[in-house]
Design a protein around this motif. Sequence first.
Motif, PDB file in Angstrom:
ATOM      1  N   MET A 135       0.852  -1.196   0.000  1.00  0.00           N
ATOM      2  CA  MET A 135       0.000   0.000   0.000  1.00  0.00           C
ATOM      3  C   MET A 135       0.886   1.243   0.000  1.00  0.00           C
ATOM      4  SD  MET A 135      -3.094   1.110  -0.040  1.00  0.00           S
ATOM      5  CE  MET A 135      -4.093  -0.274   0.514  1.00  0.00           C
ATOM      6  N   ASN A 136       0.404   2.285  -0.665  1.00  0.00           N
ATOM      7  CA  ASN A 136       1.122   3.559  -0.713  1.00  0.00           C
ATOM      8  C   ASN A 136       0.134   4.677  -0.366  1.00  0.00           C
ATOM      9  OD1 ASN A 136       3.857   2.776  -2.179  1.00  0.00           O
ATOM     10  ND2 ASN A 136       2.198   1.662  -3.163  1.00  0.00           N
ATOM     11  N   ILE A 137       0.414   5.407   0.697  1.00  0.00           N
ATOM     12  CA  ILE A 137      -0.468   6.471   1.164  1.00  0.00           C
ATOM     13  C   ILE A 137      -0.057   7.786   0.515  1.00  0.00           C
ATOM     14  CG2 ILE A 137      -1.162   7.817   3.179  1.00  0.00           C
ATOM     15  CD1 ILE A 137      -0.897   5.310   4.856  1.00  0.00           C
ATOM     16  N   ILE A 138      -1.044   8.528   0.010  1.00  0.00           N
ATOM     17  CA  ILE A 138      -0.780   9.783  -0.695  1.00  0.00           C
ATOM     18  C   ILE A 138      -1.662  10.890  -0.134  1.00  0.00           C
ATOM     19  CG2 ILE A 138      -0.815  10.956  -2.927  1.00  0.00           C
ATOM     20  CD1 ILE A 138      -0.493   8.214  -4.248  1.00  0.00           C
ATOM     21  N   THR A 139      -1.057  11.950   0.371  1.00  0.00           N
ATOM     22  CA  THR A 139      -1.831  13.140   0.742  1.00  0.00           C
ATOM     23  C   THR A 139      -1.906  14.043  -0.480  1.00  0.00           C
ATOM     24  OG1 THR A 139       0.019  14.558   1.439  1.00  0.00           O
ATOM     25  CG2 THR A 139      -0.861  12.996   3.074  1.00  0.00           C
ATOM     26  N   GLY A 140      -2.913  14.904  -0.519  1.00  0.00           N
ATOM     27  CA  GLY A 140      -3.086  15.753  -1.701  1.00  0.00           C
ATOM     28  C   GLY A 140      -3.482  14.940  -2.913  1.00  0.00           C
ATOM     29  N   ASN A 141      -4.195  13.839  -2.670  1.00  0.00           N
ATOM     30  CA  ASN A 141      -4.537  12.901  -3.740  1.00  0.00           C
ATOM     31  C   ASN A 141      -5.543  13.453  -4.744  1.00  0.00           C
ATOM     32  OD1 ASN A 141      -6.175  12.510  -1.227  1.00  0.00           O
ATOM     33  ND2 ASN A 141      -7.426  11.264  -2.601  1.00  0.00           N
ATOM     34  N   SER A 158       5.058   3.089   1.348  1.00  0.00           N
ATOM     35  CA  SER A 158       5.506   4.475   1.231  1.00  0.00           C
ATOM     36  C   SER A 158       4.421   5.446   1.683  1.00  0.00           C
ATOM     37  CB  SER A 158       5.908   4.792  -0.214  1.00  0.00           C
ATOM     38  OG  SER A 158       4.765   4.881  -1.046  1.00  0.00           O
ATOM     39  N   PHE A 159       4.872   6.615   2.109  1.00  0.00           N
ATOM     40  CA  PHE A 159       3.994   7.708   2.516  1.00  0.00           C
ATOM     41  C   PHE A 159       4.430   8.921   1.696  1.00  0.00           C
ATOM     42  CE2 PHE A 159       2.341  10.126   6.542  1.00  0.00           C
ATOM     43  CZ  PHE A 159       1.372  10.713   5.759  1.00  0.00           C
ATOM     44  N   LYS A 212       5.281  18.293   9.732  1.00  0.00           N
ATOM     45  CA  LYS A 212       5.925  17.814  10.965  1.00  0.00           C
ATOM     46  C   LYS A 212       5.114  16.680  11.597  1.00  0.00           C
ATOM     47  CE  LYS A 212       8.151  22.142  12.462  1.00  0.00           C
ATOM     48  NZ  LYS A 212       8.161  23.157  13.547  1.00  0.00           N
ATOM     49  N   LYS A 213       3.826  16.884  11.690  1.00  0.00           N
ATOM     50  CA  LYS A 213       2.946  15.884  12.304  1.00  0.00           C
ATOM     51  C   LYS A 213       2.982  14.565  11.530  1.00  0.00           C
ATOM     52  CE  LYS A 213      -1.967  14.927  13.138  1.00  0.00           C
ATOM     53  NZ  LYS A 213      -3.354  15.413  12.934  1.00  0.00           N
ATOM     54  N   LEU A 214       2.869  14.650  10.209  1.00  0.00           N
ATOM     55  CA  LEU A 214       2.847  13.444   9.390  1.00  0.00           C
ATOM     56  C   LEU A 214       4.200  12.735   9.399  1.00  0.00           C
ATOM     57  CD1 LEU A 214       0.807  14.747   6.313  1.00  0.00           C
ATOM     58  CD2 LEU A 214      -0.028  13.443   8.265  1.00  0.00           C
ATOM     59  N   PHE A 215       5.271  13.510   9.404  1.00  0.00           N
ATOM     60  CA  PHE A 215       6.605  12.901   9.418  1.00  0.00           C
ATOM     61  C   PHE A 215       6.862  12.186  10.748  1.00  0.00           C
ATOM     62  CE2 PHE A 215      11.345  13.155   9.728  1.00  0.00           C
ATOM     63  CZ  PHE A 215      11.604  12.288   8.670  1.00  0.00           C
ATOM     64  N   VAL A 220       9.262   4.273   3.343  1.00  0.00           N
ATOM     65  CA  VAL A 220       9.664   5.411   2.513  1.00  0.00           C
ATOM     66  C   VAL A 220       8.773   6.619   2.775  1.00  0.00           C
ATOM     67  CG1 VAL A 220      10.038   6.228   0.149  1.00  0.00           C
ATOM     68  CG2 VAL A 220      10.425   3.818   0.704  1.00  0.00           C
ATOM     69  N   PHE A 221       9.393   7.779   2.997  1.00  0.00           N
ATOM     70  CA  PHE A 221       8.662   9.044   3.125  1.00  0.00           C
ATOM     71  C   PHE A 221       9.141   9.968   2.021  1.00  0.00           C
ATOM     72  CE2 PHE A 221       7.742  13.312   4.683  1.00  0.00           C
ATOM     73  CZ  PHE A 221       6.486  13.165   5.252  1.00  0.00           C
ATOM     74  N   ILE A 222       8.211  10.477   1.221  1.00  0.00           N
ATOM     75  CA  ILE A 222       8.537  11.406   0.137  1.00  0.00           C
ATOM     76  C   ILE A 222       7.798  12.715   0.384  1.00  0.00           C
ATOM     77  CG2 ILE A 222       8.395  11.846  -2.340  1.00  0.00           C
ATOM     78  CD1 ILE A 222       8.544   8.806  -2.769  1.00  0.00           C
TER      79      ILE A 222
END
Length: 303
Positions: free
Chosen positions: A1-7, A53-54, A82-85, A95-97
């Motif tokens: 699974m790969n989580i995406i914000t701003g999707n 990945s996030f 900051k919160k998400l990291f 993985v954090f991008i």
Amino acid sequence: MNIITGNKGFVGLNLIGYLNQSGKKTIGVSRTPILDELSYQTLNIENLNKSQSFIHLAGKAHDLKKTSEDKEYFEINTDLTKKLFDQFLDSDCEVFIYMSSVKAAADVVEGKLTEDVVPNPVTVYGKSKLAAENYILSKEIPKNKRVYILRPCMIHGPNNKGNLNLLYSFVTKGIPYPFGKYENKRSFVSVDNLCFVINELIDNKTIISGIYNIADDSSLSTNDLVSIIGATIKKPAKILNTPKFLVNILAKIGDVVPLPINTERLQKLTENYEVSNDKLIKAIQKKLPLTAENGLKKTILSF
């Protein structure tokens, strides 16, 4: 699974389609979730533990109309990151991008912008992005994790005109482009190339953590862009060598009365902003799928 914000944004929608075609499952994080999306409130460690990945794309974009308050930029671009990291660091996610911007490094570029430059953003947008970068870089990264800070230049793609809109209007309406005397070079990145890079960062465990500029392999002048638009839509592009002093006068008038050009637009169209992607290409050891010219043609054909 790969989580995406701003999707639900331009890059997010393209990235989800790209990753899905590559056989990767994705889940979006949104302020107003629908169906099986997550919200920032429901996102938790358990979600991240199930993810490879996030990818944090969400952010407050540069406000050209300057109606936003400074604190909005820092709340969204810095504090949320900051919160998400921190959640990522506490999870099993590998993985954090983080989608930053070249504007976190510099608003004016002499020569080519590299990752070695000492950041000196001028706008609050750039400062808020840099503050998030600095927070990420201040943390110790566990050996089993990889963290990438991406600094893309102007992103374009099908149905997203970006700063190409004004140039496209000149050519389609048969209006001569009046700034031929300005010689400049600018870097762009097609959304296809950006998605390709993100996919490589997820899969390739040999790519070390760090900051990477994202740009197409070559830069183009604005005169080149006008010519490419004309050739792509098969309409002759007219370029005039109007004296610079006259152009500057018209731009200043445009600051006061509604004209197609003002000082800000003039600067964007004629400034130099070249971005080096050498570090990235050396890291991924692959060529980008699209050349700068072919990427622009694909975008123009979608207008």
